[in-house]
Design a protein around this motif. Structure first.
Motif, mmCIF file in Angstrom:
data_model
loop_
_atom_site.group_PDB
_atom_site.id
_atom_site.type_symbol
_atom_site.label_atom_id
_atom_site.label_comp_id
_atom_site.label_asym_id
_atom_site.label_seq_id
_atom_site.Cartn_x
_atom_site.Cartn_y
_atom_site.Cartn_z
ATOM 1 N N PHE A 1 26.524 -4.098 -6.465
ATOM 2 C CA PHE A 1 26.876 -4.267 -7.870
ATOM 3 C C PHE A 1 28.275 -3.740 -8.148
ATOM 4 N N PHE A 2 28.628 -2.608 -7.535
ATOM 5 C CA PHE A 2 29.974 -2.067 -7.715
ATOM 6 C C PHE A 2 31.017 -3.048 -7.182
ATOM 7 N N ASN A 3 30.732 -3.661 -6.032
ATOM 8 C CA ASN A 3 31.644 -4.673 -5.488
ATOM 9 C C ASN A 3 31.813 -5.838 -6.457
ATOM 10 N N VAL A 4 30.716 -6.255 -7.072
ATOM 11 C CA VAL A 4 30.774 -7.344 -8.052
ATOM 12 C C VAL A 4 31.624 -6.946 -9.251
ATOM 13 N N VAL A 5 31.442 -5.732 -9.734
ATOM 14 C CA VAL A 5 32.226 -5.260 -10.882
ATOM 15 C C VAL A 5 33.708 -5.241 -10.549
ATOM 16 N N GLN A 6 34.056 -4.720 -9.384
ATOM 17 C CA GLN A 6 35.468 -4.656 -9.020
ATOM 18 C C GLN A 6 36.104 -6.043 -8.927
ATOM 19 N N ALA A 7 35.327 -7.022 -8.467
ATOM 20 C CA ALA A 7 35.864 -8.373 -8.308
ATOM 21 C C ALA A 7 35.957 -9.129 -9.621
ATOM 22 N N THR A 8 35.111 -8.774 -10.586
ATOM 23 C CA THR A 8 35.016 -9.563 -11.820
ATOM 24 C C THR A 8 35.622 -8.912 -13.054
ATOM 25 N N LYS B 1 38.802 -10.312 -14.464
ATOM 26 C CA LYS B 1 38.601 -11.641 -15.042
ATOM 27 C C LYS B 1 38.040 -11.536 -16.452
ATOM 28 N N LEU B 2 37.078 -10.639 -16.659
ATOM 29 C CA LEU B 2 36.495 -10.484 -17.997
ATOM 30 C C LEU B 2 37.487 -9.863 -18.974
ATOM 31 N N ARG B 3 38.330 -8.977 -18.486
ATOM 32 C CA ARG B 3 39.321 -8.365 -19.361
ATOM 33 C C ARG B 3 40.316 -9.378 -19.914
ATOM 34 N N GLU B 4 40.540 -10.472 -19.183
ATOM 35 C CA GLU B 4 41.543 -11.452 -19.600
ATOM 36 C C GLU B 4 41.212 -12.078 -20.944
ATOM 37 N N HIS C 1 35.886 -23.471 -12.615
ATOM 38 C CA HIS C 1 35.451 -23.429 -14.016
ATOM 39 C C HIS C 1 36.534 -22.957 -14.987
ATOM 40 N N GLY C 2 37.610 -22.419 -14.463
ATOM 41 C CA GLY C 2 38.703 -21.988 -15.324
ATOM 42 C C GLY C 2 38.590 -20.565 -15.817
ATOM 43 N N ARG C 3 37.360 -20.118 -16.024
ATOM 44 C CA ARG C 3 37.158 -18.792 -16.600
ATOM 45 C C ARG C 3 35.721 -18.358 -16.349
ATOM 46 N N ILE C 4 35.503 -17.038 -16.254
ATOM 47 C CA ILE C 4 34.155 -16.471 -16.220
ATOM 48 C C ILE C 4 33.946 -15.696 -17.516
ATOM 49 N N HIS C 5 32.891 -16.022 -18.241
ATOM 50 C CA HIS C 5 32.616 -15.291 -19.487
ATOM 51 C C HIS C 5 31.426 -14.343 -19.364
ATOM 52 N N THR C 6 30.587 -14.537 -18.347
ATOM 53 C CA THR C 6 29.405 -13.697 -18.167
ATOM 54 C C THR C 6 29.166 -13.482 -16.685
ATOM 55 N N VAL C 7 28.854 -12.232 -16.323
ATOM 56 C CA VAL C 7 28.495 -11.896 -14.949
ATOM 57 C C VAL C 7 27.061 -11.380 -14.961
ATOM 58 N N VAL C 8 26.174 -12.090 -14.283
ATOM 59 C CA VAL C 8 24.773 -11.682 -14.200
ATOM 60 C C VAL C 8 24.497 -11.182 -12.793
ATOM 61 N N PHE C 9 23.940 -9.975 -12.700
ATOM 62 C CA PHE C 9 23.575 -9.417 -11.397
ATOM 63 C C PHE C 9 22.067 -9.502 -11.261
#
Length: 254
Positions: free
Chosen positions: A122-129, A132-135, A84-92
């Motif tokens: 959820f912490f694992n998801v945050v660390q992985a994403t 990407k969101l900061r970019e 997708h090129g980019r992630i703009h939203t992470v939904v848990f």
């Protein structure tokens, strides 16, 4: 809403193959976002959902991951970015079916399972994403529990872990706003899908439970999963809301 509300890229939905998660995925797609569906076991369902969304003109993909395995989450995120090129939203929206037992009767095994999947997951998801969101900016939307506001007896295995995640959401909002990252929660009430539906079919929620729960609702019906999806879309697209909770529960406990 249009694609401009989201910008380029996709929303990645952990638990996107679940009873409520599916409707979150559909709501995001209907609002103009491409979607990456993360599942653990329901591969066929996730792939069928992605194919169905693709028919509507949005790009969709499906990715396997185990929330207790940080490396598998990293792999799923990288796959989603590659497609997708980019992630703009992470939904848990992920989580186990929560057994309804009093806290005093909760076993070590059930407690560890809930903490491992909900909190560590959820912490694992945050660390992985988060990198990407900061970019280029984006947001987290966590599906929490209406029990965070009014504690329902026997639901501690859901409410307690999600309360830890609520604290993490506020921490992310406080620390990452300067980096263009927002974080919010949808507090989920009794919704006619997912865990509630499964436990009802198992006979866990009988007439007495239904009657007593209805007394606690201002709106005298169960919620619909798309109503959770609509709240997720709002939080994902309103760029000046962070550190907040939307309680989608029919006024549960008011």
């Amino acid at each position: 809403m249009t694609m401009k509300a989201f910008g380029k890229g996709a929303a990645i939905v952990f638990g996107g193959s679940g009873g409520i998660g599916q409707h979150v995925v559909r709501s995001l797609a209907e609002a103009g976002s491409d979607v990456a569906i993360v599942y653990r076991r329901k591969r066929e369902l996730a792939e069928a959902l992605a194919a169905d969304i693709a028919k509507s003109g949005r790009k969709a993909s499906a990715h396997a991951a185990d929330l207790t395995d940080a490396s598998s989450i990293v792999a799923a995120v990288e796959q989603a970015v590659a497609q997708h090129g980019r992630i703009h939203t992470v939904v848990f929206a992920a989580g186990p079916v929560v057994e309804q037992v009093p806290l005093a009767e909760t076993t070590q095994a059930l407690w560890r399972q809930s903490i491992d999947i909900e909190v560590h997951g959820f912490f694992n998801v945050v660390q992985a994403t988060l990198p990407k969101l900061r970019e280029s900016g984006g947001s987290y939307v966590h599906l929490g529990s209406a029990g965070h506001v009014w504690f329902p007896p026997r639901d501690g295995l859901s409410v307690v872990p999600k309360a830890a995640n609520e604290a993490l959401i506020k921490g992310l909002a406080k620390e990452e706003g300067r980096n263009g990252v927002r974080a919010n929660s949808v507090l989920v009430g009794v919704i006619e899908a997912g865990m509630f539906k499964e436990l009802t079919e198992r006979g866990v929620f009988g007439k007495e439970w239904v009657d007593e729960t209805q007394k606690l609702l201002a709106i005298k019906r169960w919620g619909q999963p798309e109503e959770i999806g609509h709240a997720v879309v709002f939080l994902a697209t309103n760029g000046y809301v962070t550190g907040q909770q939307i309680n989608v529960s029919g006024g549960f406990g008011v």
